[in-house]
Enzyme design. Structure first.
Site, PDB file in Angstrom:
ATOM      1  N   TRP A   1      37.120 -13.771 -32.392  1.00 19.92           N
ATOM      2  CA  TRP A   1      37.939 -13.391 -33.551  1.00 19.92           C
ATOM      3  C   TRP A   1      37.259 -13.724 -34.869  1.00 19.92           C
ATOM      4  O   TRP A   1      36.686 -14.813 -35.019  1.00 19.92           O
ATOM      5  CB  TRP A   1      39.261 -14.154 -33.485  1.00 19.92           C
TER       6      TRP A   1
ATOM      7  N   ASP B   1      38.548 -13.942 -42.712  1.00 19.46           N
ATOM      8  CA  ASP B   1      37.917 -13.945 -44.039  1.00 19.46           C
ATOM      9  C   ASP B   1      36.409 -14.198 -44.104  1.00 19.46           C
ATOM     10  O   ASP B   1      35.907 -15.090 -43.413  1.00 19.46           O
ATOM     11  CB  ASP B   1      38.504 -15.059 -44.901  1.00 19.46           C
TER      12      ASP B   1
ATOM     13  N   PHE C   1      39.325 -23.925 -42.636  1.00 17.97           N
ATOM     14  CA  PHE C   1      39.752 -22.672 -43.250  1.00 17.97           C
ATOM     15  C   PHE C   1      38.747 -22.216 -44.302  1.00 17.97           C
ATOM     16  O   PHE C   1      37.701 -22.835 -44.506  1.00 17.97           O
ATOM     17  CB  PHE C   1      41.151 -22.851 -43.860  1.00 17.97           C
TER      18      PHE C   1
ATOM     19  N   ARG D   1      44.465 -24.099 -50.657  1.00 15.14           N
ATOM     20  CA  ARG D   1      43.319 -23.692 -49.822  1.00 15.14           C
ATOM     21  C   ARG D   1      42.371 -22.699 -50.496  1.00 15.14           C
ATOM     22  O   ARG D   1      42.629 -22.194 -51.566  1.00 15.14           O
ATOM     23  CB  ARG D   1      43.821 -23.097 -48.505  1.00 15.14           C
ATOM     24  N   ASP D   2      41.293 -22.451 -49.786  1.00 14.28           N
ATOM     25  CA  ASP D   2      40.315 -21.402 -50.077  1.00 14.28           C
ATOM     26  C   ASP D   2      39.533 -21.641 -51.375  1.00 14.28           C
ATOM     27  O   ASP D   2      39.526 -20.794 -52.283  1.00 14.28           O
ATOM     28  CB  ASP D   2      41.003 -20.019 -50.117  1.00 14.28           C
TER      29      ASP D   2
ATOM     30  N   GLU E   1      46.148 -16.321 -51.912  1.00 16.07           N
ATOM     31  CA  GLU E   1      45.071 -16.830 -51.069  1.00 16.07           C
ATOM     32  C   GLU E   1      43.716 -16.356 -51.593  1.00 16.07           C
ATOM     33  O   GLU E   1      43.616 -15.348 -52.298  1.00 16.07           O
ATOM     34  CB  GLU E   1      45.250 -16.326 -49.627  1.00 16.07           C
TER      35      GLU E   1
HETATM   36  C1  FRU Z   1      43.503 -15.618 -45.485  1.00 18.65           C
HETATM   37  C2  FRU Z   1      43.704 -16.966 -44.850  1.00 18.65           C
HETATM   38  C3  FRU Z   1      43.257 -18.071 -45.774  1.00 18.65           C
HETATM   39  C4  FRU Z   1      42.933 -19.174 -44.818  1.00 18.65           C
HETATM   40  C5  FRU Z   1      42.368 -18.436 -43.641  1.00 18.65           C
HETATM   41  C6  FRU Z   1      42.662 -19.045 -42.315  1.00 18.65           C
HETATM   42  O1  FRU Z   1      43.299 -14.582 -44.593  1.00 18.65           O
HETATM   43  O2  FRU Z   1      45.057 -17.122 -44.479  1.00 18.65           O
HETATM   44  O3  FRU Z   1      44.178 -18.405 -46.766  1.00 18.65           O
HETATM   45  O4  FRU Z   1      42.018 -20.076 -45.360  1.00 18.65           O
HETATM   46  O5  FRU Z   1      42.896 -17.136 -43.695  1.00 18.65           O
HETATM   47  O6  FRU Z   1      41.916 -18.432 -41.306  1.00 18.65           O
END
Ligand code: FRU
Length: 502
Positions: A36, A39, A98, A167-168, A223
């Site tokens: 799988w 992002d 993540f 996050r991110d 995100e």
């Molecule tokens: C976006 C997301 C991010 C997170 C990641 C987890 O697609 O939800 O916010 O870091 O995917 O896989």
């Protein structure tokens, strides 16, 4: 020191990627090595190569405890897999590594910042994910998690912000040699905000300001933010969850948002002037950009949407592709995107037609295939019978077709993959309002084995979708109700090894 969890992932991916034949993968879009992918992460130039990491669960073609997969490329089209870079193996990222980003440190090392996820049981018995920002430093292959992790946690959040939606991080190097990063966060009003942090050295980070607040205007949580200067403007890209449609914008639920505006660097405040979707198709999310050595701003996105993941049958050994990398610019106050120019190097076998009159369904010799770069200019034909609907159908045989249709009086372009072989009742169609230049519509269509990306009017809008149609369906046809006139230039997109020998 490589952990046991990472060693196992590396061993597993090396052994099981063999289950996938090269010809069952996209021709020039990056797909997951095994399992799988979501992002794009850590999109950067390091030691003369493009590096792209990605959200990765090698062990199944479903999301799971996130690792970072890794691939490198010289031209963003031909990718080589490297061993998985990160695995969830520390107490602060036990439940997933993540999304995040990468920069090159002053001393030449590659710095990754990602979100560490740790599940916590709440008082009500429910499970919440505590999210913090963490670092790893490496040489382009092996990465060591920083002993000071996490470097950003709830103590650096503005008041009222959620510990569970933080996050991110997307880092960049500022002009004065210091570092900055933006991260997505959820504020007390339940909607998104983008936080801005700065650092003198990439390791110690300080909260600077709330760059911008959503205030429940565009979806909820924001995100995967990205923030950069382009053509004299500042651009904030983000992927809002739970978007409500507004006219012809934001039809995607988990959507994409581009805000164009100005940036007060001193105060750390972004003032928006314009908003639009980044992509108007079905499958595009969480894009990330880099600045190429020649100055181009290049964006790549996850060519998928969380809501439409069911399109691929669960027993497939891989799920997830990246979009074609796109060159960005700002024109007439809007975001423009075009496929990276390196793609032109893959064009083979030019076929060209001018002033083709289309009435009913026609096919043209030499126009077929599933790996195609096609430019099409469309205008009305005979004054007494101008077309009312035009359709381009591809990945077509008796059983299947995917189409792009245009109704000039509404100026609406529609993509439709209902008959692409999907057996799920997920979204298969998307309509987009497009602009005609006089009476003409200009399209560039990039087909790869499992996707179509439609660039409208030199990149003014893009519609992206995946399709997993049987590869035997490779026909292309044209249809007009009334008369349409079109010019077409079509190439196959082939790598060197696929080019027929003379
Ligand atoms: C976006 C997301 C991010 C997170 C990641 C987890 O697609 O939800 O916010 O870091 O995917 O896989």
């Amino acid at each position: 020191m490589t952990s046991q969890t990472l060693r196992e992932a590396r061993k597993y991916e090396e052994a099981s990627e063999k289950m996938i034949r090269q010809e069952d993968r996209p021709g020039f879009h990056l797909s997951v090595r095994i399992g799988w992918m979501n992002d794009p992460n850590g999109f950067s130039v390091y030691k003369g190569k493009y590096h792209l990491f990605y959200q990765y669960h090698p062990y199944s073609s479903h999301t799971g405890p996130m690792h970072w997969g890794h691939a490198v490329s010289k031209d963003l089209l031909h990718w080589e897999y490297l061993p998985a870079a990160l695995a969830p193996d520390e107490f602060y990222d036990r439940d997933g590594c993540f999304s995040g980003s990468a920069v090159t440190l002053e001393d030449g090392r590659h710095l990754l910042m990602y979100t560490g996820v740790l599940k916590e049981r709440g008082r009500d018995g429910g499970i919440n994910e505590v999210q913090t920002q963490c670092l790893a430093v490496g040489d382009g292959v092996d990465y060591e998690k920083y002993v000071g992790n996490p470097v950003l946690d709830e103590r650096t959040l503005p008041e009222g912000s959620s510990r569970f939606d933080f996050r991110d991080p997307k880092m960049w190097k500022a002009k004065d040699g210091t570092y900055a990063c933006v991260a997505g966060s959820r504020s007390s009003d339940g909607s998104g905000q983008i936080l801005l942090y700065t650092s003198p050295d990439g390791f110690s980070w300080n909260f600077k300001n709330i760059l911008i607040s959503n205030k429940n205007r565009f979806g909820s949580m924001w995100e995967c933010p990205d923030f950069f200067e382009l053509d004299g403007k500042w651009m904030l890209l983000t992927s809002p969850q739970d978007m409500a449609p507004q006219g012809f914008e934001y039809h995607n639920g988990n959507g994409t948002l581009c805000l164009i505006g100005s940036y007060d660097e001193e105060r750390g405040v972004f003032e928006e002037e314009h908003d639009q979707a980044i992509d108007y198709g079905i499958d595009f999310y969480a894009p990330q950009t880099l600045k190429a050595p020649d100055g181009r701003r290049i964006m790549i996105g996850w060519m998928q949407n969380w809501d439409a993941c069911g399109i691929r049958t669960p027993e497939e050994p891989w799920f997830g592709q990246m979009s074609i990398p796109r060159e960005l610019s700002v024109r007439k106050g809007r975001l423009y995107q075009n496929p990276i120019r390196e793609l032109e190097g893959m064009r083979k076998g030019k076929v060209e037609y001018r002033n083709v009159k289309v009435t009913g369904e026609i096919r043209l010799p030499g126009i077929e295939g599933r790996k195609v770069d096609m430019e099409l200019r469309l205008r009305p034909g005979a004054a007494q019978n101008p077309y009312r609907k035009f359709a381009l159908r591809f990945a077509q045989n008796e059983e299947y077709r995917t189409s792009l249709s245009f109704r000039p009086h509404e100026s609406v372009l529609k993509i439709d993959r209902k008959f692409s072989g999907s057996r799920r009742a997920i979204v298969h169609q998307r309509r987009s309002l497009v602009r005609k230049e006089g009476e003409e519509l200009k399209l560039r269509i990039i087909l790869d084995l499992f996707s179509a990306e439609i660039f409208v009017n030199d990149g003014e809008q893009v519609l992206t979708m995946t399709m997993y149609t049987d590869l035997s369906a490779s026909g292309i046809s044209f249809f007009a109700d009334g008369q349409a006139i079109m010019d077409i230039t079509k190439y196959d997109l082939l790598t060197e090894s696929e080019t027929p020998q003379r």
